[in-house]
Design an enzyme around this catalytic site. Structure first.
Site, PDB file in Angstrom:
ATOM      1  NE  ARG A 182      -4.252  -1.672  -0.080  1.00 51.10           N
ATOM      2  CZ  ARG A 182      -3.906  -2.951  -0.425  1.00 51.10           C
ATOM      3  NH1 ARG A 182      -2.696  -3.440  -0.995  1.00 51.10           N
ATOM      4  NH2 ARG A 182      -5.067  -3.771  -0.017  1.00 51.10           N
ATOM      5  CB  SER A 221      -9.555  -1.819   3.444  1.00 52.63           C
ATOM      6  OG  SER A 221     -10.308  -2.985   2.972  1.00 52.63           O
ATOM      7  CD  GLU A 273      -6.227   0.877   1.806  1.00 53.71           C
ATOM      8  OE1 GLU A 273      -6.198  -0.396   2.530  1.00 53.71           O
ATOM      9  OE2 GLU A 273      -6.825   0.940   0.653  1.00 53.71           O
TER      10      GLU A 273
HETATM   11  C1  LIG Z   1     -15.595   0.317  -2.731  1.00 53.63           C
HETATM   12  C2  LIG Z   1     -14.155   0.110  -2.587  1.00 53.63           C
HETATM   13  C3  LIG Z   1     -13.084  -0.795  -2.704  1.00 53.63           C
HETATM   14  C4  LIG Z   1     -11.741  -0.699  -2.804  1.00 53.63           C
HETATM   15  N1  LIG Z   1     -10.911  -1.759  -2.654  1.00 53.63           N
HETATM   16  C5  LIG Z   1      -9.691  -1.460  -2.787  1.00 53.63           C
HETATM   17  C6  LIG Z   1      -8.689  -2.731  -2.967  1.00 53.63           C
HETATM   18  O1  LIG Z   1      -9.356  -4.071  -2.826  1.00 53.63           O
HETATM   19  N2  LIG Z   1      -7.322  -2.475  -2.909  1.00 53.63           N
HETATM   20  C7  LIG Z   1      -6.979  -1.317  -3.073  1.00 53.63           C
HETATM   21  O2  LIG Z   1      -5.637  -1.136  -3.032  1.00 53.63           O
HETATM   22  N3  LIG Z   1      -7.583  -0.380  -2.924  1.00 53.63           N
HETATM   23  C8  LIG Z   1      -9.011  -0.325  -2.841  1.00 53.63           C
HETATM   24  N4  LIG Z   1      -9.761   0.841  -2.754  1.00 53.63           N
HETATM   25  C9  LIG Z   1      -9.246   2.219  -2.843  1.00 53.63           C
HETATM   26  C10 LIG Z   1      -9.224   2.800  -4.267  1.00 53.63           C
HETATM   27  O3  LIG Z   1     -10.245   2.209  -5.040  1.00 53.63           O
HETATM   28  C11 LIG Z   1      -7.876   2.874  -4.811  1.00 53.63           C
HETATM   29  O4  LIG Z   1      -6.979   3.292  -3.662  1.00 53.63           O
HETATM   30  C12 LIG Z   1      -7.659   3.512  -6.133  1.00 53.63           C
HETATM   31  O5  LIG Z   1      -6.437   3.204  -6.788  1.00 53.63           O
HETATM   32  C13 LIG Z   1      -7.590   5.075  -6.180  1.00 53.63           C
HETATM   33  O6  LIG Z   1      -7.684   5.480  -7.322  1.00 53.63           O
HETATM   34  P1  LIG Z   1      -8.692   6.841  -7.655  1.00 53.63           P
HETATM   35  O7  LIG Z   1      -8.353   7.356  -9.089  1.00 53.63           O
HETATM   36  O8  LIG Z   1      -9.979   6.888  -7.374  1.00 53.63           O
HETATM   37  O9  LIG Z   1      -7.870   7.925  -6.651  1.00 53.63           O
HETATM   38  P2  LIG Z   1      -8.173   9.159  -5.767  1.00 53.63           P
HETATM   39  O10 LIG Z   1      -8.972   8.540  -4.684  1.00 53.63           O
HETATM   40  O11 LIG Z   1      -8.856  10.005  -6.603  1.00 53.63           O
HETATM   41  O12 LIG Z   1      -6.680   9.654  -5.092  1.00 53.63           O
HETATM   42  C14 LIG Z   1      -6.023   8.527  -4.244  1.00 53.63           C
HETATM   43  C15 LIG Z   1      -4.784   9.390  -3.958  1.00 53.63           C
HETATM   44  O13 LIG Z   1      -4.028   9.134  -5.345  1.00 53.63           O
HETATM   45  C16 LIG Z   1      -3.640  10.342  -5.927  1.00 53.63           C
HETATM   46  N5  LIG Z   1      -3.881  10.481  -7.384  1.00 53.63           N
HETATM   47  C17 LIG Z   1      -4.802   9.916  -8.074  1.00 53.63           C
HETATM   48  N6  LIG Z   1      -4.605   9.958  -9.296  1.00 53.63           N
HETATM   49  C18 LIG Z   1      -3.584  10.649  -9.778  1.00 53.63           C
HETATM   50  C19 LIG Z   1      -2.488  11.022 -10.565  1.00 53.63           C
HETATM   51  N7  LIG Z   1      -3.068  10.731 -11.829  1.00 53.63           N
HETATM   52  N8  LIG Z   1      -1.361  11.524 -10.508  1.00 53.63           N
HETATM   53  C20 LIG Z   1      -1.027  11.806  -9.146  1.00 53.63           C
HETATM   54  N9  LIG Z   1      -1.560  11.494  -7.882  1.00 53.63           N
HETATM   55  C21 LIG Z   1      -2.889  10.716  -8.163  1.00 53.63           C
HETATM   56  C22 LIG Z   1      -4.606  11.248  -5.035  1.00 53.63           C
HETATM   57  O14 LIG Z   1      -3.879  12.757  -5.304  1.00 53.63           O
HETATM   58  C23 LIG Z   1      -4.733  10.872  -3.842  1.00 53.63           C
HETATM   59  O15 LIG Z   1      -3.609  11.292  -3.175  1.00 53.63           O
HETATM   60  C24 LIG Z   1     -11.390   0.668  -2.808  1.00 53.63           C
HETATM   61  C25 LIG Z   1     -12.074   1.838  -2.666  1.00 53.63           C
HETATM   62  C26 LIG Z   1     -13.439   1.470  -2.578  1.00 53.63           C
HETATM   63  C27 LIG Z   1     -14.340   2.673  -2.653  1.00 53.63           C
END
Ligand SMILES: Cc1cc2nc3c(=O)[nH]c(=O)nc-3n(C[C@H](O)[C@H](O)[C@H](O)COP(=O)(O)OP(=O)(O)OC[C@H]3O[C@@H](n4cnc5c(N)ncnc54)[C@H](O)[C@@H]3O)c2cc1C
Length: 315
Positions: free
Chosen positions: A128, A206, A309
């Site tokens: 992570r 999580s 997380e």
């Molecule tokens: C129902 C649910 C289930 C999930 N299951 C998992 C799982 O099984 N495993 C897991 O690891 N995660 C899980 N997650 C968490 C999440 O889906 C991941 O962390 C995902 O990769 C976040 O991506 P995002 O584009 O939504 O990022 P955001 O939530 O928009 O941002 C997260 C972080 O990444 C940064 N960021 C995003 N895009 C960029 C970019 N292009 N450049 C620089 N920084 C960036 C943001 O600034 C922030 O710090 C889950 C979330 C939910 C809601």
């Protein structure tokens, strides 16, 4: 970026917003939503490189890879968010992490305005974690991520839930598509898939990371567990460098917070102990109150500090 720099506005880079807790007062600056699209392929008979724009939907990329019979990310099916979000916390689930397949992250370095190519080892991936959420936090905008997948390779089936699923279905050698479907179905049963109408998936996934501790520390906690809850086996898994990964969900449950627990408008998902759910109208403060209560109880009982997380925005 230039607009924000010129006005000295703090910049927040938004992907899909699936891993965020945003403060009730919002973000005092500019939010830049990354929507870069496009997927390109290159490869040979064995390997296929997928170069994907940071704004691409992650699960659609997994679906595309599986449809091309390319393995390596199938167990990461159903994770919400964008491609650009995946290297940030080294997304992982069901026995796979993106760090196993990422070969390059193309990013814009905010301080210099230069586009740089970071190799897998430059990204400093661990559980992570990467440079993007630790040492170089908020210093890059991810533009494109390249994943090296195995062509016609067999799927990865290591995780107990996935093994159980196929044992029950009497399938010995599942295809990549069958693994993808199984993972999505297991995720749905835990409200870890975004499904319209399922109130338990109104979460950031999580809320706590699984703690990684020394073997001696794990033994101490296990001895305490045997004293407090005889017969209840404490889950422990091998981690890097002889360390031990504990199950945050088990610690939370054994501290009196079970599935379905409620505290005002927030609660714990009825299907997954680690998910803090907005039951409707909850503020970020309400979420933090439950998070703090869980962390305090787990620390008081087990001496373990649970790390959240989700990314805290605007606090
Ligand atoms: C129902 C649910 C289930 C999930 N299951 C998992 C799982 O099984 N495993 C897991 O690891 N995660 C899980 N997650 C968490 C999440 O889906 C991941 O962390 C995902 O990769 C976040 O991506 P995002 O584009 O939504 O990022 P955001 O939530 O928009 O941002 C997260 C972080 O990444 C940064 N960021 C995003 N895009 C960029 C970019 N292009 N450049 C620089 N920084 C960036 C943001 O600034 C922030 O710090 C889950 C979330 C939910 C809601």
């Amino acid at each position: 970026m230039a607009f924000a720099l010129a006005r000295k506005l703090p910049l927040f880079v938004l992907g899909g917003g699936s891993n965020l807790l945003v403060s009730d007062s919002g973000w005092p600056g500019l939010v830049l939503r990354v929507s870069l699209a496009g997927v390109e392929f290159e490869g040979d008979l064995q390997k296929m490189l997928f170069h994907a724009g940071a704004g691409e939907n992650w699960d659609s990329l997994v679906a595309l890879a599986v449809s091309k019979n390319c393995g390596g990310i199938e167990c990461l099916s159903g994770i919400p968010g964008t491609v650009g979000g995946t290297p940030v916390q080294n997304v992982g689930a069901y026995g796979q992490e993106v760090s196993e397949t990422i070969t390059r992250v193309r990013a814009l370095e905010i301080a210099t305005g230069q586009v740089v190519d970071l190799s897998n080892s430059d990204c400093g991936f661990s559980y992570r974690s990467s440079i993007f959420n630790t040492t170089r936090r908020d210093q890059y905008i991810v533009l494109e991520v390249s994943y090296r997948l195995h062509r016609n390779g067999g799927p990865r089936i290591e995780y107990a839930d996935v093994k159980k699923f196929f044992a029950a279905a009497n399938i010995e050698k599942p295809t990549l598509q069958q693994v993808r479907d199984a993972v999505r179905s297991i995720r749905q049963s835990k409200a870890m898939l975004l499904v319209a109408g399922d109130e338990d998936c109104r979460s950031a996934g999580s809320f706590f990371k699984n703690p990684i501790v020394t073997a001696a520390e794990a033994d101490r906690i296990q001895a305490l567990a045997e004293k407090r809850a005889p017969g209840k086996n404490m889950p422990r898994y091998p981690a890097a460098d002889g360390q031990v990964k504990l199950a945050a969900a088990w610690l939370v449950e054994q501290s009196g917070f079970s599935k379905g627990y409620s505290l005002g408008p927030v609660g714990i998902s009825r299907k997954h102990t680690l998910a803090i759910v907005n039951r409707g109208g909850a503020t970020a403060k309400d979420i933090l109150t439950l998070k703090d209560a869980i962390q305090k109880k787990v620390f008081d009982i087990w001496g373990v500090g649970l790390q959240p997380e989700p990314v805290m925005v605007g606090f």
